[in-house]
Design an enzyme around this catalytic site. Sequence first.
Site, mmCIF file in Angstrom:
data_model
loop_
_atom_site.group_PDB
_atom_site.id
_atom_site.type_symbol
_atom_site.label_atom_id
_atom_site.label_comp_id
_atom_site.label_asym_id
_atom_site.label_seq_id
_atom_site.Cartn_x
_atom_site.Cartn_y
_atom_site.Cartn_z
ATOM 1 N N ASP A 235 -3.685 0.658 -9.169
ATOM 2 C CA ASP A 235 -3.554 1.922 -8.426
ATOM 3 C C ASP A 235 -2.625 2.911 -9.132
ATOM 4 O OD1 ASP A 235 -5.292 1.304 -6.390
ATOM 5 O OD2 ASP A 235 -3.744 0.615 -5.009
ATOM 6 N N LYS B 2 -4.670 -7.925 -0.108
ATOM 7 C CA LYS B 2 -4.013 -7.555 -1.370
ATOM 8 C C LYS B 2 -2.699 -8.304 -1.603
ATOM 9 C CE LYS B 2 -5.696 -2.836 -1.999
ATOM 10 N NZ LYS B 2 -5.277 -1.459 -2.254
HETATM 11 P P1 NAP Z 1 0.216 1.507 3.776
HETATM 12 O O1 NAP Z 1 0.557 0.326 2.946
HETATM 13 O O2 NAP Z 1 -0.001 1.363 5.242
HETATM 14 O O3 NAP Z 1 1.355 2.607 3.484
HETATM 15 C C1 NAP Z 1 1.432 3.860 4.116
HETATM 16 C C2 NAP Z 1 2.907 4.108 4.423
HETATM 17 O O4 NAP Z 1 3.061 5.454 4.901
HETATM 18 C C3 NAP Z 1 3.425 3.180 5.522
HETATM 19 O O5 NAP Z 1 4.708 2.727 5.180
HETATM 20 C C4 NAP Z 1 3.452 4.105 6.737
HETATM 21 O O6 NAP Z 1 4.393 3.700 7.722
HETATM 22 C C5 NAP Z 1 3.874 5.390 6.085
HETATM 23 N N1 NAP Z 1 3.598 6.558 6.918
HETATM 24 C C6 NAP Z 1 2.622 6.730 7.819
HETATM 25 N N2 NAP Z 1 2.716 7.965 8.378
HETATM 26 C C7 NAP Z 1 3.778 8.569 7.800
HETATM 27 C C8 NAP Z 1 4.388 9.841 7.944
HETATM 28 N N3 NAP Z 1 3.913 10.740 8.801
HETATM 29 N N4 NAP Z 1 5.474 10.119 7.185
HETATM 30 C C9 NAP Z 1 5.963 9.220 6.310
HETATM 31 N N5 NAP Z 1 5.432 7.995 6.142
HETATM 32 C C10 NAP Z 1 4.352 7.668 6.868
HETATM 33 O O7 NAP Z 1 -1.130 2.192 3.226
HETATM 34 P P2 NAP Z 1 -1.602 2.285 1.688
HETATM 35 O O8 NAP Z 1 -2.443 1.106 1.364
HETATM 36 O O9 NAP Z 1 -0.416 2.597 0.851
HETATM 37 O O10 NAP Z 1 -2.576 3.531 1.773
HETATM 38 C C11 NAP Z 1 -2.087 4.844 2.043
HETATM 39 C C12 NAP Z 1 -3.203 5.836 1.741
HETATM 40 O O11 NAP Z 1 -3.512 5.768 0.352
HETATM 41 C C13 NAP Z 1 -4.514 5.533 2.473
HETATM 42 O O12 NAP Z 1 -5.056 6.740 2.922
HETATM 43 C C14 NAP Z 1 -5.408 4.940 1.394
HETATM 44 O O13 NAP Z 1 -6.781 5.184 1.613
HETATM 45 C C15 NAP Z 1 -4.910 5.707 0.186
HETATM 46 N N6 NAP Z 1 -5.166 5.039 -1.110
HETATM 47 C C16 NAP Z 1 -5.874 5.721 -2.042
HETATM 48 C C17 NAP Z 1 -6.137 5.135 -3.258
HETATM 49 C C18 NAP Z 1 -6.946 5.889 -4.272
HETATM 50 O O14 NAP Z 1 -7.448 5.263 -5.206
HETATM 51 N N7 NAP Z 1 -7.080 7.189 -4.167
HETATM 52 C C19 NAP Z 1 -5.653 3.850 -3.553
HETATM 53 C C20 NAP Z 1 -4.892 3.171 -2.574
HETATM 54 C C21 NAP Z 1 -4.665 3.784 -1.336
HETATM 55 P P3 NAP Z 1 3.816 2.752 8.932
HETATM 56 O O15 NAP Z 1 3.445 1.458 8.291
HETATM 57 O O16 NAP Z 1 4.965 2.660 9.856
HETATM 58 O O17 NAP Z 1 2.643 3.481 9.532
#
Ligand code: NAP
Length: 288
Positions: free
Chosen positions: A107, A71
Amino acid sequence: MKPSGSTKIVRLIGYPVEHSKSPLMHNAAFQSLGLDFVYNLFSVKPSDLKEAITGLRAPNVAGANVTIPYKEEVMKYLDEISPEAEFIGAVNTIHNRQGRLGGYNTDGQGFITSLLTEGRIKLEGQKALLLGAGGAGKAVAVKLTERGVERLAITDKIAAKGEDLVGRLRENIPDCPVYAVAMSSKEFAETVFESTLLVNATPVGMKEGDPCVIDPEYLHKDLFIYDVIYNRETPLVAEAKKRGLKALGGIGMLIYQGAASFEIWTGQRAPVEVMRKKILEELSSASI
Ligand code: NAP
């Protein structure tokens, strides 16, 4: 529909891509409108990414979705990037306009449409708390601040990540009060108690056995919960419902981000209910 000599192709570019539900959702949508389009998977090794993006310039390609891990990396191969995708630092949708490639991130649109239409809440006066400042978190933050929540607090496991997002939001959307709060701080509990909307954009809750992303004792009755995770009902959503709070999972966000991409490729209004039916069928039959 049978493929014809003029079928337009949309690809999902990622590595791996086999798990994706997007082909089912988009092919059902193309069929329901009688559009001569097909959506297929394209598993691309890192060394082949540049060539794969060049291939999107062909006249029979309408565009693509982009997923993990590309991405961010695809951005350097595109001709134009929307301001929102630029802010988020990630593209999930590419549109081929006569050989020129435009990059978008749908998104945030998916999230806000789901929150407003399915959650039926007004953003005015909402005190929002966002957990997670990664890709999904940034998309959520842009929409909440643009659409005028009263304030937005942001927490990430890595404090600097939350603070960085706050700084960039302040520069770009100066009208909305935004601040970072550490989950381990005593202000965190206060922030939750003052909040009216809590959005989980961390991956905590995706996997079987994951805990509730915050202490369930913090879930007070004036809090609306939105969890962007869509593959299962998360402990956060389950705990919220148990306590009588309104709570939504991320299936609607998935459908509406897909609908926004569909509209970019086809120029037509997406058949959202067809897409929803397909996704729900798929999720209920999946062994996750
Ligand atoms: P990402 O870029 O890895 O972002 C997640 C963030 O949350 C990271 O900065 C992570 O830190 C942080 N984090 C992890 N555990 C945490 C906690 N306990 N407290 C606070 N922050 C925490 O992932 P993403 O792409 O944004 O995706 C996140 C979620 O959204 C996934 O489950 C994905 O499937 C979902 N999503 C859903 C949709 C939809 O259409 N519904 C679209 C996009 C994404 P670290 O990097 O240090 O772990």
